[in-house]
Design an enzyme around this catalytic site. Structure first.
Site, PDB file in Angstrom:
ATOM      1  N   GLY A  89       1.058  -1.170   0.530  1.00 24.35           N
ATOM      2  CA  GLY A  89       0.456  -0.061   0.012  1.00 24.35           C
ATOM      3  C   GLY A  89       0.937   1.579   0.090  1.00 24.35           C
ATOM      4  O   GLY A  89       1.904   1.251  -0.187  1.00 24.35           O
ATOM      5  N   ALA A 175      10.312   2.813   7.122  1.00 23.45           N
ATOM      6  CA  ALA A 175      11.743   3.090   6.636  1.00 23.45           C
ATOM      7  C   ALA A 175      12.213   4.318   7.234  1.00 23.45           C
ATOM      8  O   ALA A 175      11.052   5.187   7.297  1.00 23.45           O
ATOM      9  CB  ALA A 175      11.445   3.902   4.979  1.00 23.45           C
ATOM     10  N   CYS A 191       5.360   9.722  -0.661  1.00 16.88           N
ATOM     11  CA  CYS A 191       4.226   9.799   0.241  1.00 16.88           C
ATOM     12  C   CYS A 191       3.086   9.934  -1.288  1.00 16.88           C
ATOM     13  O   CYS A 191       2.068  10.099  -0.194  1.00 16.88           O
ATOM     14  CB  CYS A 191       3.891   9.434   1.975  1.00 16.88           C
ATOM     15  SG  CYS A 191       4.925   8.352   2.308  1.00 16.88           S
TER      16      CYS A 191
END
Length: 232
Positions: A89, A175, A191
């Site tokens: 995702g 991360a 993102c």
């Protein structure tokens, strides 16, 4: 329920190689679950936590928009970076040296059957780790990951997260920017969120480098406590 988690330190490893390795562990757990159901067995399923650093790479989640990668293939080569569209995702993110990447490959039925809770606990592992350095981190509503100064013009992300799950088995993970080269984030809309900055722990502490060995020990401590797991 098997709450033993096998810890593996992979060092600096190519993203695609690591992804393939994750897939093999993920498939092994799924196959065991299917076999248990088919044969009405209760054999325990395995759990893993992989720690790794990757050479420079950008990865795009399955619902992501490639336009959030702001450079072309030639520029990727110039920066010695690679790009993969993957099956987690989330949108686009960067991995590279100085970043601790954690891939928990868990059968959540060994712990709890709740993906939302799983993500919140992963965030909490990082939040508690940062607190040990005097850094106040938190969640940002509607945005997975760990942030600093949420709700201010200085909001910045320090840890990105993206997972895949099937039959309650997870892969991919977090991360955490510890000593990351933040210049590589200038080549993406991190993102897919415009107008939000990215940071690294060494920058926040004003030091050249933070011990990744020390950080991983703290992550392991909080992971073990929050998931009531046993790391081996």
């Amino acid at each position: 329920m098997n709450k033993v988690v096998t810890l593996q330190e992979l060092g600096l490893k190519d993203y695609k190689e690591t992804w393939d390795y994750q897939e093999s562990l993920f498939k092994g757990i799924l196959d065991q679950k299917i076999r248990n159901r088919r044969e009405e067995r209760t054999d325990p399923t395995s759990n893993y936590l992989l720690f790794v650093e990757h050479p420079h790479v950008y990865t795009l989640g399955k619902s992501g928009d490639k336009s959030n990668l702001l450079i072309d293939e030639e520029q990727l080569k110039q920066k010695n970076a690679s790009f993969y569209k993957i099956n987690r995702g989330g949108d686009i993110t960067y991995h590279g040296p100085g970043q601790i990447v954690g891939y928990p490959i868990l059968d959540l039925e060994n712990f709890f059957s709740d993906i939302h809770k799983y993500l919140r606990l992963l965030e909490e592992v990082i939040i508690l780790t940062l607190a040990e350095y005097g850094v106040k981190a938190e969640r940002s509503s509607g945005e997975t990951g760990v942030w600093l100064d949420v709700g201010t013009p200085f909001a910045r992300k320090i840890c990105a997260m993206g997972v895949r799950a099937s039959r309650w088995v997870t892969m991919h993970g977090f991360a955490f920017n510890v000593n990351a080269d933040l210049g590589y984030f200038d080549n993406i809309v991190p993102c897919g969120i415009k107008g939000k900055a990215v940071t690294s722990l060494n920058v926040e502490l004003g030091v050249p480098e933070v011990s990744t060995v020390e950080i991983k020990e703290k992550i392991k401590k909080h992971f073990t406590a929050l998931f009531e797991a046993e790391l081996r």
